[in-house]
Motif scaffolding. Structure first.
Motif, PDB file in Angstrom:
ATOM      1  N   SER A 140      53.934  78.000  16.493  1.00 40.37           N
ATOM      2  CA  SER A 140      52.473  78.058  16.397  1.00 40.37           C
ATOM      3  C   SER A 140      51.893  76.690  16.713  1.00 40.37           C
ATOM      4  O   SER A 140      52.389  75.662  16.231  1.00 40.37           O
ATOM      5  N   ILE A 141      50.832  76.681  17.512  1.00 41.11           N
ATOM      6  CA  ILE A 141      50.125  75.458  17.882  1.00 41.11           C
ATOM      7  C   ILE A 141      48.677  75.571  17.421  1.00 41.11           C
ATOM      8  O   ILE A 141      48.013  76.574  17.680  1.00 41.11           O
ATOM      9  N   MET A 142      48.207  74.530  16.740  1.00 42.41           N
ATOM     10  CA  MET A 142      46.799  74.446  16.338  1.00 42.41           C
ATOM     11  C   MET A 142      46.174  73.255  17.058  1.00 42.41           C
ATOM     12  O   MET A 142      46.443  72.100  16.708  1.00 42.41           O
ATOM     13  N   ASN A 143      45.389  73.540  18.069  1.00 43.12           N
ATOM     14  CA  ASN A 143      44.607  72.490  18.712  1.00 43.12           C
ATOM     15  C   ASN A 143      43.327  72.264  17.918  1.00 43.12           C
ATOM     16  O   ASN A 143      42.721  73.218  17.426  1.00 43.12           O
ATOM     17  N   ILE A 144      42.912  71.012  17.819  1.00 43.42           N
ATOM     18  CA  ILE A 144      41.613  70.719  17.219  1.00 43.42           C
ATOM     19  C   ILE A 144      40.615  70.468  18.341  1.00 43.42           C
ATOM     20  O   ILE A 144      40.803  69.574  19.167  1.00 43.42           O
ATOM     21  N   GLY A 145      39.598  71.318  18.382  1.00 44.64           N
ATOM     22  CA  GLY A 145      38.510  71.138  19.327  1.00 44.64           C
ATOM     23  C   GLY A 145      37.310  70.581  18.603  1.00 44.64           C
ATOM     24  O   GLY A 145      37.411  69.670  17.779  1.00 44.64           O
TER      25      GLY A 145
END
Length: 277
Positions: A140-145
């Motif tokens: 799982s990848i969580m990018n912060i935008g």
């Protein structure tokens, strides 16, 4: 509810920006739920301090001062992860610098630097983590935008907004390409979260916090702790069918029309009218 849904025992997470703010809060939350951590930050002393807190609760850590705008440095970091842990289950893709400038004054060199920091570097992090997750068949990848991923902020944010828009689309594309192979990719888009940089800006301009709050129906700025539950959710099996999502963390900012009036602001108006009678 079965607590195993949120268990991260035996998993390894890489978190950038781990010295403070959202990165530190993410790392601590993941460790509290059982994960071992790889902590990245240019502020190496700050990342080490976060690492000490995580080791105190019995989790393993690897701390590095990796420049997350440099794909070669990122590749070397993931080779270290391979040696130290042999796997990666979650990426918290958080660190990255912007640059404030009026559009007419923005230099192409500064634009390139922001895009390198926030787009190229973040993609390199996703790519290195993704290769390993694809080989495992899960991750799982969580990018912060940012709010700036999908709406304009003004105030000199042109380079930052361009980059954050790319992060949002990168998230959607990676999810579309990788989800059927077991790798989920999501993007969290915060509004204003209190950190040392924002505190300095608000100290310089005493009207700034009030202007921000006019767009936040919840009536307060974000705090780093607001990411903790969301990070654990996205890292754990409880979100196994959540991918390609753009998740606001903004106190209702995106839900409110630009001409809307948040409830706390309306109460102030009503109070003023009552006192004027």
């Amino acid at each position: 509810m079965n607590d195993d849904l949120f268990s991260l025992a035996g998993r390894v997470a890489v978190v950038s920006g781990a010295a403070q703010g959202l990165g530190q809060a993410t790392a601590l939350a993941l460790a509290q739920h059982g994960a071992d951590l790889v902590l990245l930050d240019r502020n190496l002393a700050g990342a080490e301090a976060t690492g000490e807190r995580i080791r105190a609760i019995g989790r393993r850590t690897l701390v590095a001062g990796t420049d997350v705008s440099d794909p070669l440095a990122i590749a070397e970091l993931f080779r270290q992860v391979d040696t130290a842990f042999g796997r990666i289950d979650f990426l918290g893709n958080i660190a990255g610098d912007g640059h404030l400038s009026k559009p007419e004054d923005l230099t192409i060199a500064d634009l390139h630097r922001v895009l390198q920091n926030l787009v190229v570097g973040r993609f390199a992090m996703c790519q290195e983590a993704g290769k390993r997750m694809l080989a495992q068949g899960r991750g799982s990848i969580m990018n912060i935008g940012s709010l700036a991923s999908s709406t304009a902020l003004g105030r000199g944010h042109i380079a930052y907004s361009m980059a954050m828009g790319a992060v949002l689309q990168m998230t959607r594309e990676l999810s579309t390409e990788w989800s059927y192979r077991g790798v989920r990719v999501n993007c969290v888009t915060p509004a204003q979260v209190v950190n040392p940089s924002l505190e300095a800006r608000m100290a310089t301009d005493p009207t700034l916090e009030g202007r921000f709050l006019k767009g936040i129906p919840a009536g307060r700025l974000g705090q780093p702790k607001d990411i903790m539950g969301l990070a654990v959710f996205l890292a754990s099996d409880s979100s196994e069918w959540i991918t390609g999502a753009i998740i606001p963390m903004d106190g209702g900012n995106m839900a409110m029309n630009a001409g809307g009036t948040p409830g706390h602001e309306q109460r102030t108006v009503q109070s003023f009218r009552a006192e004027s009678k």
